[in-house]
Design a protein around this motif. Structure first.
Motif, PDB file in Angstrom:
ATOM      1  N   LYS A 124       5.563   6.608  10.516  1.00 19.52           N
ATOM      2  CA  LYS A 124       5.118   7.671   9.607  1.00 19.52           C
ATOM      3  C   LYS A 124       6.299   8.245   8.817  1.00 19.52           C
ATOM      4  CE  LYS A 124       3.340  12.387   9.977  1.00 19.52           C
ATOM      5  NZ  LYS A 124       4.526  13.175  10.213  1.00 19.52           N
ATOM      6  N   ASP A 125       7.391   8.544   9.500  1.00 17.07           N
ATOM      7  CA  ASP A 125       8.535   9.155   8.837  1.00 17.07           C
ATOM      8  C   ASP A 125       9.199   8.200   7.846  1.00 17.07           C
ATOM      9  OD1 ASP A 125       7.904  11.258  10.500  1.00 17.07           O
ATOM     10  OD2 ASP A 125       9.925  11.486  11.310  1.00 17.07           O
ATOM     11  N   LEU A 126       9.382   6.949   8.217  1.00 15.76           N
ATOM     12  CA  LEU A 126      10.016   5.981   7.313  1.00 15.76           C
ATOM     13  C   LEU A 126       9.114   5.667   6.126  1.00 15.76           C
ATOM     14  CD1 LEU A 126      11.722   3.602   9.875  1.00 15.76           C
ATOM     15  CD2 LEU A 126      12.820   5.265   8.388  1.00 15.76           C
ATOM     16  N   GLU A 127       7.824   5.560   6.374  1.00 11.34           N
ATOM     17  CA  GLU A 127       6.871   5.340   5.280  1.00 11.34           C
ATOM     18  C   GLU A 127       6.908   6.533   4.331  1.00 11.34           C
ATOM     19  OE1 GLU A 127       2.705   3.161   5.387  1.00 11.34           O
ATOM     20  OE2 GLU A 127       2.571   5.194   6.239  1.00 11.34           O
ATOM     21  N   GLY A 128       6.955   7.739   4.889  1.00 13.72           N
ATOM     22  CA  GLY A 128       7.030   8.948   4.081  1.00 13.72           C
ATOM     23  C   GLY A 128       8.310   9.035   3.262  1.00 13.72           C
ATOM     24  N   ALA A 129       9.371   8.392   3.744  1.00 14.85           N
ATOM     25  CA  ALA A 129      10.639   8.372   3.024  1.00 14.85           C
ATOM     26  C   ALA A 129      10.694   7.240   1.998  1.00 14.85           C
ATOM     27  CB  ALA A 129      11.799   8.233   4.013  1.00 14.85           C
ATOM     28  N   GLY A 130       9.591   6.476   1.884  1.00 18.34           N
ATOM     29  CA  GLY A 130       9.497   5.455   0.848  1.00 18.34           C
ATOM     30  C   GLY A 130       9.788   4.034   1.271  1.00 18.34           C
ATOM     31  N   ALA A 131      10.067   3.790   2.538  1.00 16.97           N
ATOM     32  CA  ALA A 131      10.365   2.428   2.994  1.00 16.97           C
ATOM     33  C   ALA A 131       9.096   1.584   3.060  1.00 16.97           C
ATOM     34  CB  ALA A 131      11.035   2.459   4.367  1.00 16.97           C
ATOM     35  N   THR A 132       9.257   0.287   2.892  1.00 17.00           N
ATOM     36  CA  THR A 132       8.193  -0.685   3.105  1.00 17.00           C
ATOM     37  C   THR A 132       8.351  -1.193   4.542  1.00 17.00           C
ATOM     38  OG1 THR A 132       8.244  -1.349   0.793  1.00 17.00           O
ATOM     39  CG2 THR A 132       7.245  -2.901   2.342  1.00 17.00           C
ATOM     40  N   LEU A 133       7.263  -1.185   5.289  1.00 17.19           N
ATOM     41  CA  LEU A 133       7.328  -1.484   6.713  1.00 17.19           C
ATOM     42  C   LEU A 133       6.484  -2.693   7.079  1.00 17.19           C
ATOM     43  CD1 LEU A 133       6.750   2.197   7.862  1.00 17.19           C
ATOM     44  CD2 LEU A 133       8.919   1.090   7.316  1.00 17.19           C
ATOM     45  N   GLU A 134       6.959  -3.446   8.064  1.00 14.70           N
ATOM     46  CA  GLU A 134       6.184  -4.562   8.613  1.00 14.70           C
ATOM     47  C   GLU A 134       6.278  -4.542  10.129  1.00 14.70           C
ATOM     48  OE1 GLU A 134       6.026  -8.056   5.249  1.00 14.70           O
ATOM     49  OE2 GLU A 134       7.152  -8.446   7.077  1.00 14.70           O
ATOM     50  N   LEU A 135       5.138  -4.739  10.750  1.00 14.46           N
ATOM     51  CA  LEU A 135       5.076  -4.856  12.202  1.00 14.46           C
ATOM     52  C   LEU A 135       5.228  -6.330  12.562  1.00 14.46           C
ATOM     53  CD1 LEU A 135       4.646  -3.534  14.957  1.00 14.46           C
ATOM     54  CD2 LEU A 135       2.209  -3.827  14.627  1.00 14.46           C
ATOM     55  N   VAL A 136       6.303  -6.651  13.260  1.00 12.47           N
ATOM     56  CA  VAL A 136       6.600  -8.012  13.695  1.00 12.47           C
ATOM     57  C   VAL A 136       6.359  -8.064  15.199  1.00 12.47           C
ATOM     58  CG1 VAL A 136       8.382  -9.795  13.870  1.00 12.47           C
ATOM     59  CG2 VAL A 136       8.333  -8.265  11.869  1.00 12.47           C
ATOM     60  N   SER A 137       5.673  -9.119  15.644  1.00 14.87           N
ATOM     61  CA  SER A 137       5.400  -9.251  17.067  1.00 14.87           C
ATOM     62  C   SER A 137       5.497 -10.720  17.487  1.00 14.87           C
ATOM     63  CB  SER A 137       4.020  -8.690  17.408  1.00 14.87           C
ATOM     64  OG  SER A 137       3.868  -8.590  18.807  1.00 14.87           O
ATOM     65  N   LEU A 138       5.284 -10.949  18.759  1.00 17.04           N
ATOM     66  CA  LEU A 138       5.415 -12.302  19.292  1.00 17.04           C
ATOM     67  C   LEU A 138       4.360 -13.245  18.758  1.00 17.04           C
ATOM     68  CD1 LEU A 138       6.353 -11.463  22.993  1.00 17.04           C
ATOM     69  CD2 LEU A 138       7.855 -11.807  21.000  1.00 17.04           C
ATOM     70  N   GLU A 139       3.176 -12.708  18.469  1.00 19.81           N
ATOM     71  CA  GLU A 139       2.074 -13.503  17.933  1.00 19.81           C
ATOM     72  C   GLU A 139       1.359 -12.699  16.862  1.00 19.81           C
ATOM     73  OE1 GLU A 139      -0.457 -14.510  21.208  1.00 19.81           O
ATOM     74  OE2 GLU A 139       1.126 -15.546  22.296  1.00 19.81           O
ATOM     75  N   SER A 140       0.564 -13.390  16.034  1.00 22.24           N
ATOM     76  CA  SER A 140      -0.247 -12.683  15.050  1.00 22.24           C
ATOM     77  C   SER A 140      -1.400 -11.988  15.771  1.00 22.24           C
ATOM     78  CB  SER A 140      -0.769 -13.665  13.999  1.00 22.24           C
ATOM     79  OG  SER A 140      -1.533 -14.671  14.623  1.00 22.24           O
ATOM     80  N   GLY A 141      -2.113 -11.144  15.056  1.00 14.81           N
ATOM     81  CA  GLY A 141      -3.239 -10.422  15.645  1.00 14.81           C
ATOM     82  C   GLY A 141      -2.943  -8.952  15.754  1.00 14.81           C
ATOM     83  N   GLN A 142      -2.972  -8.428  16.967  1.00 16.91           N
ATOM     84  CA  GLN A 142      -2.748  -7.010  17.194  1.00 16.91           C
ATOM     85  C   GLN A 142      -1.865  -6.808  18.419  1.00 16.91           C
ATOM     86  OE1 GLN A 142      -6.712  -5.369  17.670  1.00 16.91           O
ATOM     87  NE2 GLN A 142      -6.839  -4.916  15.493  1.00 16.91           N
TER      88      GLN A 142
END
Length: 181
Positions: free
Chosen positions: A28-46
């Motif tokens: 939330k804070d980084l997005e609010g500061a204007g950064a583009t974010l990506e969630l990287v994980s071991l596998e696709s999905g959730q």
């Protein structure tokens, strides 16, 4: 006024068992500061978030670790939880991803139990950092110097102990990543 992190891209590396607030609050804070974010994980999905030991929300994965390239990001955030970094540190690709950020001097922010992945990456020798107290011995055994501080910065590495430290942790990430005034 332009957001201080406009144009910056940040990877959040986590998997099932992530401490939810340690993912959502920096997000939330980084997005609010204007950064583009990506969630990287071991596998696709959730990934399954947790509030301590209780299941919480799930979060959509943007990129599987096998498809992620550290050169695509300016910074890396490692949320904690116990199961999350314990699982990440057994995945060679995740460990290599973390090591790449550290070796290139990119901003890496880790909270709570997340330094376990840094221990596995072999990047803590002569570094000063903090974590949840139960990780202290692992950090020392990896050649790091553990301190009991709300937030600790050692070159490109930002660390905090627990969810109570999130205000200082998030503020320090934004401060360190912001272009010099």
């Amino acid at each position: 006024m332009t957001a201080p992190l406009h144009g910056k891209k940040v990877a959040f590396l986590c998997t099932d068992g992530v401490e939810q607030i340690e993912l959502t609050r920096p997000w939330k804070d980084l997005e609010g500061a204007g950064a583009t974010l990506e969630l990287v994980s071991l596998e696709s999905g959730q990934v399954q978030g947790y509030n301590h030991l209780d299941k919480a929300d799930t979060f959509r994965v943007d990129r599987a670790i096998n498809d992620a390239d550290g050169d695509d990001y300016d910074a890396l955030v490692l949320p904690g939880g116990v199961a999350n970094p314990d699982d990440l540190r057994t995945n060679e690709r995740a460990v290599a991803f973390v090591r790449d950020f550290m070796e290139k001097g990119k901003t890496v922010a880790a909270i709570c139990h997340a330094p376990w992945t840094l221990v596995e990456a072999g990047v803590l020798k002569d570094r000063t950092l903090t974590s949840f107290p139960s990780v202290k011995t692992d950090i020392k055994n990896a050649g790091g110097h553990w301190v009991d501080e709300q937030v600790q910065v050692d070159k490109n590495l930002i660390t905090s102990r627990k969810p109570d430290d999130l205000d200082a942790f998030c503020a320090k990430i934004i401060e360190i990543m912001s272009p010099a005034a």
